[in-house]
Design a protein around this motif. Structure first.
Motif, PDB file in Angstrom:
ATOM      1  N   UNK A 111      28.051 -19.608  19.172  1.00  0.00           N
ATOM      2  CA  UNK A 111      28.926 -18.729  19.308  1.00  0.00           C
ATOM      3  C   UNK A 111      30.217 -19.484  20.180  1.00  0.00           C
ATOM      4  N   UNK A 112      30.728 -20.306  20.920  1.00  0.00           N
ATOM      5  CA  UNK A 112      31.501 -21.040  21.466  1.00  0.00           C
ATOM      6  C   UNK A 112      32.226 -22.227  20.560  1.00  0.00           C
ATOM      7  N   UNK A 113      31.274 -23.189  20.051  1.00  0.00           N
ATOM      8  CA  UNK A 113      31.753 -24.036  18.901  1.00  0.00           C
ATOM      9  C   UNK A 113      32.497 -23.057  17.813  1.00  0.00           C
ATOM     10  N   UNK A 114      31.739 -22.191  16.949  1.00  0.00           N
ATOM     11  CA  UNK A 114      32.657 -21.438  15.884  1.00  0.00           C
ATOM     12  C   UNK A 114      34.177 -20.473  16.467  1.00  0.00           C
ATOM     13  N   UNK A 115      34.301 -19.959  17.818  1.00  0.00           N
ATOM     14  CA  UNK A 115      35.655 -19.609  18.015  1.00  0.00           C
ATOM     15  C   UNK A 115      36.310 -20.227  18.295  1.00  0.00           C
ATOM     16  N   UNK A 116      36.174 -21.893  18.640  1.00  0.00           N
ATOM     17  CA  UNK A 116      36.467 -22.931  18.884  1.00  0.00           C
ATOM     18  C   UNK A 116      37.034 -23.466  17.397  1.00  0.00           C
ATOM     19  N   UNK A 117      36.472 -23.277  16.697  1.00  0.00           N
ATOM     20  CA  UNK A 117      36.713 -23.802  15.728  1.00  0.00           C
ATOM     21  C   UNK A 117      37.831 -23.025  14.208  1.00  0.00           C
ATOM     22  N   UNK A 118      37.263 -21.680  14.309  1.00  0.00           N
ATOM     23  CA  UNK A 118      38.219 -20.683  14.263  1.00  0.00           C
ATOM     24  C   UNK A 118      39.260 -20.386  14.386  1.00  0.00           C
ATOM     25  N   UNK A 119      39.879 -21.132  15.707  1.00  0.00           N
ATOM     26  CA  UNK A 119      41.027 -21.118  16.486  1.00  0.00           C
ATOM     27  C   UNK A 119      41.693 -22.395  15.405  1.00  0.00           C
ATOM     28  N   UNK A 120      40.899 -23.501  15.325  1.00  0.00           N
ATOM     29  CA  UNK A 120      41.480 -24.400  15.105  1.00  0.00           C
ATOM     30  C   UNK A 120      42.084 -24.335  13.670  1.00  0.00           C
ATOM     31  N   UNK A 121      41.492 -23.801  12.968  1.00  0.00           N
ATOM     32  CA  UNK A 121      41.763 -23.467  11.568  1.00  0.00           C
ATOM     33  C   UNK A 121      42.666 -22.665  11.027  1.00  0.00           C
ATOM     34  N   UNK A 122      42.899 -21.302  11.896  1.00  0.00           N
ATOM     35  CA  UNK A 122      43.693 -21.163  11.980  1.00  0.00           C
ATOM     36  C   UNK A 122      44.801 -21.365  12.217  1.00  0.00           C
ATOM     37  N   UNK A 123      44.742 -22.418  13.185  1.00  0.00           N
ATOM     38  CA  UNK A 123      45.987 -22.821  13.584  1.00  0.00           C
ATOM     39  C   UNK A 123      46.886 -24.314  11.957  1.00  0.00           C
ATOM     40  N   UNK A 124      45.581 -24.271  11.476  1.00  0.00           N
ATOM     41  CA  UNK A 124      45.774 -25.401   9.784  1.00  0.00           C
ATOM     42  C   UNK A 124      45.531 -26.568  10.788  1.00  0.00           C
ATOM     43  N   UNK A 125      45.020 -26.857  12.063  1.00  0.00           N
ATOM     44  CA  UNK A 125      44.318 -28.304  12.989  1.00  0.00           C
ATOM     45  C   UNK A 125      42.914 -29.147  11.986  1.00  0.00           C
ATOM     46  N   UNK A 126      42.203 -28.412  11.759  1.00  0.00           N
ATOM     47  CA  UNK A 126      40.829 -28.248  11.031  1.00  0.00           C
ATOM     48  C   UNK A 126      40.953 -27.997   9.872  1.00  0.00           C
TER      49      UNK A 126
END
Length: 152
Positions: A111-126
């Motif tokens: 859950x924590x990894x997916x929330x972090x990855x989702x935030x990075x995707x929304x910022x266009x960083x990954x």
């Protein structure tokens, strides 16, 4: 209430920038993960087929001695019980997350990894997706011994 001229200019500049940023953000996607799993299993000598039923999509992988089903699971573990119900007596269930094998889904980690990855995707960083894989395989497959860390 009156705003200072500097604040008005700041708002006039930042508002269009934030709107432009939101328009360029990539949406959450799982489309590449399925292709990556298929490519990984093919490199391991499996023939793969994507199957879909009313519950979810799964990748069926077969070689001369082994048959397994790989499903992209939810990071919060909400589909664990349904996945467990698919396991026959001669099969085992493992979870794969970030190339590591777990006997039980590490929900706090996923859950924590997916929330972090989702935030990075929304910022266009990954564009990475931190999904968890549920692997149901015949016991003779030794699915936990596959080099899951090469699935990147």
């Amino acid at each position: 209430m009156s705003f200072s001229p500097a604040l008005k200019w700041l708002i006039a500049i930042l508002l269009p920038l934030t709107l432009a940023w939101k328009l360029t953000v990539k949406a959450d996607r799982n489309d590449h993960l399925e292709e990556d799993v298929i490519a990984f299993l093919t490199r391991q000598g499996f023939h793969t087929v994507v199957a879909e039923d009313t519950n979810f999509r799964r990748i069926l992988a077969v070689n001369n001695t082994c048959r397994m089903r790989v499903m992209i699971g939810s990071s919060d573990g909400s589909d664990r019980d349904m996945t467990r119900s698919l396991v026959a007596a001669d099969e085992s269930l493992i979870f794969v997350h970030q190339g590591k094998v777990y006997q039980e889904q590490p929900i706090l980690l996923t859950v924590s990894a997916e929330k972090w990855a989702r935030a990075l995707r929304k910022m266009g960083l990954t564009d990475r997706n931190e999904s968890v894989l549920a692997v149901v395989a015949q016991r003779q497959c030794d699915a936990e011994r596959l080099p899951w860390d090469q699935l990147q």
